[in-house]
Scaffold this motif. Structure first.
Motif, PDB file in Angstrom:
ATOM      1  N   LEU A 327      -3.068   0.508   5.841  1.00 13.17           N
ATOM      2  CA  LEU A 327      -2.734  -0.393   4.863  1.00 13.17           C
ATOM      3  C   LEU A 327      -3.713  -0.516   3.999  1.00 13.17           C
ATOM      4  N   ALA A 328      -4.797  -0.608   5.060  1.00 10.35           N
ATOM      5  CA  ALA A 328      -6.666  -2.083   4.732  1.00 10.35           C
ATOM      6  C   ALA A 328      -7.023  -1.100   3.797  1.00 10.35           C
ATOM      7  N   GLY A 329      -7.614  -1.339   1.947  1.00 11.37           N
ATOM      8  CA  GLY A 329      -7.854  -0.265   1.588  1.00 11.37           C
ATOM      9  C   GLY A 329      -7.116  -0.174  -0.015  1.00 11.37           C
ATOM     10  N   ALA A 330      -6.175  -0.346   0.541  1.00  9.25           N
ATOM     11  CA  ALA A 330      -5.601  -0.096  -0.602  1.00  9.25           C
ATOM     12  C   ALA A 330      -4.384  -0.926  -1.224  1.00  9.25           C
ATOM     13  N   SER A 331      -3.951  -1.260  -2.472  1.00  7.17           N
ATOM     14  CA  SER A 331      -3.266  -2.057  -2.926  1.00  7.17           C
ATOM     15  C   SER A 331      -1.598  -2.176  -3.141  1.00  7.17           C
ATOM     16  N   LEU A 332      -1.223  -2.545  -3.249  1.00  4.83           N
ATOM     17  CA  LEU A 332       0.661  -3.014  -2.615  1.00  4.83           C
ATOM     18  C   LEU A 332       1.560  -1.950  -3.806  1.00  4.83           C
ATOM     19  N   ARG A 333       0.099  -1.760  -5.077  1.00  3.02           N
ATOM     20  CA  ARG A 333       1.074  -0.934  -5.968  1.00  3.02           C
ATOM     21  C   ARG A 333       0.399   0.456  -5.104  1.00  3.02           C
ATOM     22  N   GLU A 334      -0.510   0.704  -5.103  1.00  6.17           N
ATOM     23  CA  GLU A 334      -0.875   2.333  -4.328  1.00  6.17           C
ATOM     24  C   GLU A 334      -0.159   2.702  -2.840  1.00  6.17           C
ATOM     25  N   LEU A 335      -0.317   1.571  -2.210  1.00  6.67           N
ATOM     26  CA  LEU A 335       0.580   1.933  -1.662  1.00  6.67           C
ATOM     27  C   LEU A 335       2.779   2.762  -1.753  1.00  6.67           C
ATOM     28  N   ARG A 336       2.855   1.733  -2.259  1.00 11.25           N
ATOM     29  CA  ARG A 336       4.304   1.595  -2.956  1.00 11.25           C
ATOM     30  C   ARG A 336       5.143   0.594  -1.784  1.00 11.25           C
ATOM     31  N   PHE A 337       4.472  -0.329  -1.064  1.00 10.89           N
ATOM     32  CA  PHE A 337       4.817  -1.359  -0.187  1.00 10.89           C
ATOM     33  C   PHE A 337       6.227  -1.296  -0.039  1.00 10.89           C
ATOM     34  N   ARG A 338       7.011  -1.633  -1.830  1.00 13.66           N
ATOM     35  CA  ARG A 338       8.399  -1.959  -1.596  1.00 13.66           C
ATOM     36  C   ARG A 338       9.734  -1.203  -0.720  1.00 13.66           C
ATOM     37  N   GLN A 339       8.555   0.659  -1.499  1.00 12.70           N
ATOM     38  CA  GLN A 339       9.838   1.229  -0.689  1.00 12.70           C
ATOM     39  C   GLN A 339       9.780   1.975   0.441  1.00 12.70           C
ATOM     40  N   ARG A 340       8.696   2.076   1.090  1.00 14.76           N
ATOM     41  CA  ARG A 340       7.939   2.050   1.953  1.00 14.76           C
ATOM     42  C   ARG A 340       8.385   0.807   3.073  1.00 14.76           C
ATOM     43  N   PHE A 341       8.171  -0.039   3.268  1.00 14.64           N
ATOM     44  CA  PHE A 341       9.149  -0.632   3.970  1.00 14.64           C
ATOM     45  C   PHE A 341      10.421  -1.621   3.611  1.00 14.64           C
TER      46      PHE A 341
END
Length: 596
Positions: A327-341
């Motif tokens: 996850l380091a080096g990316a933004s929450l939006r790029e990671l689609r954090f909410r959808q992923r976790f």
């Protein structure tokens, strides 16, 4: 030409390590690829590290540690720390020194620290103390304990394997035994423990009290529930900012759901519609009043199988982003954090800074602490992830104690048979893992989750660098130039120089990189000056493993840096005296052990 190419690749790798432009394991893969592409190393030579005993032992040790944690072997220790017997910070530091540090000599210290950070934070919160008074001593105790045996850290294993490989090239017997480091490490551990108990409390800052209180207020046991805006609600057609929802009631709106979309704050100017779902944090009294006035209704679960109140209620927890997380080096939006976790980030803490606005655009870094809101099932899934460390207790049940004692016996058996030389260490740890699977301490699926793959990639890819330094003669050339400066020095002065150079390299790069770069050169210096090269290797092991001045030299320092709210100057003030002591005493004890 090969030596020049190796030197250029070395300079590039050092620059990338220092600037952190790429993750360390990616730098290692880049260097390995370039050494093969330029013909300096054959593929077999460059990839030999991934089949080395150090890497296989490291893989098995991660699994053994996971088995001991899963079996509940450390539950008694956590209970002791969380109980009422520990009433003063010094008592907790004494426990770190007496019990937790020695554990790091046989278990990976990263999961030890990850497990105990929430226990220490809870202890501090109950007593109104900042965790900055205790988290650095916790990390330091595990770092000091990691050198008590060969299996304490990956750095020890890497140095042992590299010294064996380099020794074959240079003509000396390399390799470390399970207890080779113990005669030096034990007296230094006692001295370091005394430093933690009596000196460190005067150097540790009182940081992060304000940040902790704010995060505590955000995650305090309130009533988190999902509600729906009915079609006849007075909220329809109004913005949250202008509505009576937040003017009359002490309510925080954490999330807005409309159709299949989810929106995070800020959304004060968004106009509400009938059927919108809101995730609220409020008191039970306010929630009842909102329902009585038909302002909102409890959201009906989609499955219809559970009660609405049970399903809608969620939890807030803090999670830590460890070094090596993808996850380091990316933004929450790029990671689609909410959808992923299936979790919403409410706030982010980075050292002393607390971020609550524009969270989707913030680029995550190792050491960040995230405040998450999520259903309990999603949080259980996070506990199994190696990319986030959950810093709050999710499950109240203790692991099955029936497997605790067989698991501890397996761990002791691994130490005994390898320590007595009955079988090689790599064989003992592999058989130990199989035994834990057989008795049920580990499931086969746990093995892959237990491994820190970024460390395996780093160690395996950098292994070939040492081969290139020796093969091209670059290590010999560097050693020759250094020998001209230290030729008339006693062995103690040479070892102090080796230790100091290695520890400074560790602080700005990584411990694995420091070992790979310094060990071949130091071994050649030892041979040229008629100093036992293994004495040089031992100094490098301690220098690369003991990082006290910056959070970047060692994983556990980075893990406590964010939760403790430390600043770089805090670590420099705290770690410099310890580093000076180690620089003077490790070479002295090494001279004594090797009879130099």
């Amino acid at each position: 030409m090969d030596a020049l190419v190796t030197l250029l690749i070395l300079v590039l790798a050092i620059a990338l390590f220092i600037t952190a432009a790429l993750p360390p394991e990616v730098v290692g893969l880049l260097a390995m690829g370039l050494l093969m592409a330029t013909g300096v190393l054959s593929p077999a030579e460059a990839l030999a590290g991934f089949a080395s005993p150090a890497v296989i032992t490291l893989l098995a040790m991660f699994a053994l540690s996971a088995g001991l944690f899963r079996s509940g072997a450390l539950d008694r220790l956590r209970e002791l720390m969380g109980g009422n017997r520990m009433r003063h910070p010094r008592q907790l530091i004494q426990l770190f020194v007496v019990a937790i540090g020695p554990l790091a000599g046989i278990l990976a210290n990263t999961p030890i620290v990850a497990t105990l950070i929430p226990v220490v934070e809870a202890w501090c919160q109950r007593r109104g103390l900042p965790p900055s008074r205790l988290l650095l001593p916790l990390s330091t105790a595990t770092i000091l304990g990691g050198t008590l045996t060969l299996i304490g850290t990956s750095t020890n294993l890497l140095a042992s394997d590299l010294s064996r490989s380099v020794g074959e090239e240079m003509g000396f017997n390399g390799g470390l035994q399970l207890l080779t480091l113990t005669p030096i490490a034990l007296p230094l551990y006692v001295l370091g423990g005394a430093y933690l108990i009596w000196v460190a409390p005067h150097l540790l800052p009182e940081r992060n009290r304000d940040g902790l209180e704010l995060l505590a207020s955000l995650s305090r046991d309130g009533y988190l529930t999902e509600v729906e805006v009915p079609a006849n609600s007075i909220l329809v057609g109004q913005t949250l900012h202008n509505s009576r929802l937040q003017r009359r009631f002490d309510v925080d709106v954490l999330e807005l759901q409309r159709g299949g979309e989810r929106f995070s704050p800020p959304f004060a100017d968004r106009v509400l519609s009938g059927g919108d779902r809101l995730l609220l944090r409020c008191s039970r009294a306010d929630l009842l009043r909102l329902q009585q006035e038909h302002t909102v209704i409890l959201a009906v679960p989609a499955s219809g199988e559970q009660g609405a109140e049970e399903t809608a209620t969620q939890r807030m927890v803090e999670v830590l982003l460890p070094a090596g997380s993808f996850l380091a080096g990316a933004s929450l939006r790029e990671l689609r954090f909410r959808q992923r976790f299936n979790a919403t980030v409410i706030a982010l803490r980075r050292g002393q800074e607390l971020v609550r606005e524009r969270l989707g655009q913030v680029v995550l870094r190792a050491g960040d602490v995230l405040l998450l809101q999520a259903p309990l099932d999603s949080l259980r899934g996070l506990q199994a992830s190696s990319d986030l460390v959950v810093m709050d207790k999710i499950e109240h049940e203790l692991p099955a104690t029936a497997k605790k004692y067989p698991t501890i016996l397996i761990g002791l058996a691994v130490l005994v048979v390898s320590g007595l030389g009955i079988m090689p260490l790599v064989a003992a740890v592999c058989l130990g893992v199989v035994a834990m699977v057989v008795v049920g301490s580990l499931r086969p699926g746990d093995l892959q989750q237990a491994v820190r793959w970024e460390l395996i990639l780093l160690v395996g890819s950098l292994y070939g660098f040492s081969t290139a330094l020796v093969k091209t003669g670059l290590a010999g050339e560097m050693a020759t130039r250094l020998v001209t400066l230290t030729g008339d020095w006693p062995a103690y002065g040479v070892l102090v120089t080796i230790y100091l150079v290695t520890t400074l390299t560790t602080e700005v790069m990584s411990n694995a990189a420091a070992v790979v770069l310094c060990l071949p050169i130091a071994a050649r210096i030892g041979l040229d000056l008629q100093i036992d090269p293994m004495a040089c290797v031992v100094c490098i092991v301690f220098a690369a493993s003991w990082s006290f001045i910056t959070p970047f030299g060692y994983q556990t320092n980075l893990m406590v840096f964010g939760p403790g709210g430390y600043r770089i100057q805090d670590m420099v003030r705290y770690g410099t005296p310890l580093t000076i002591l180690a620089t003077l005493l490790v070479p002295l004890l090494t001279v004594w052990q090797f009879g130099l």
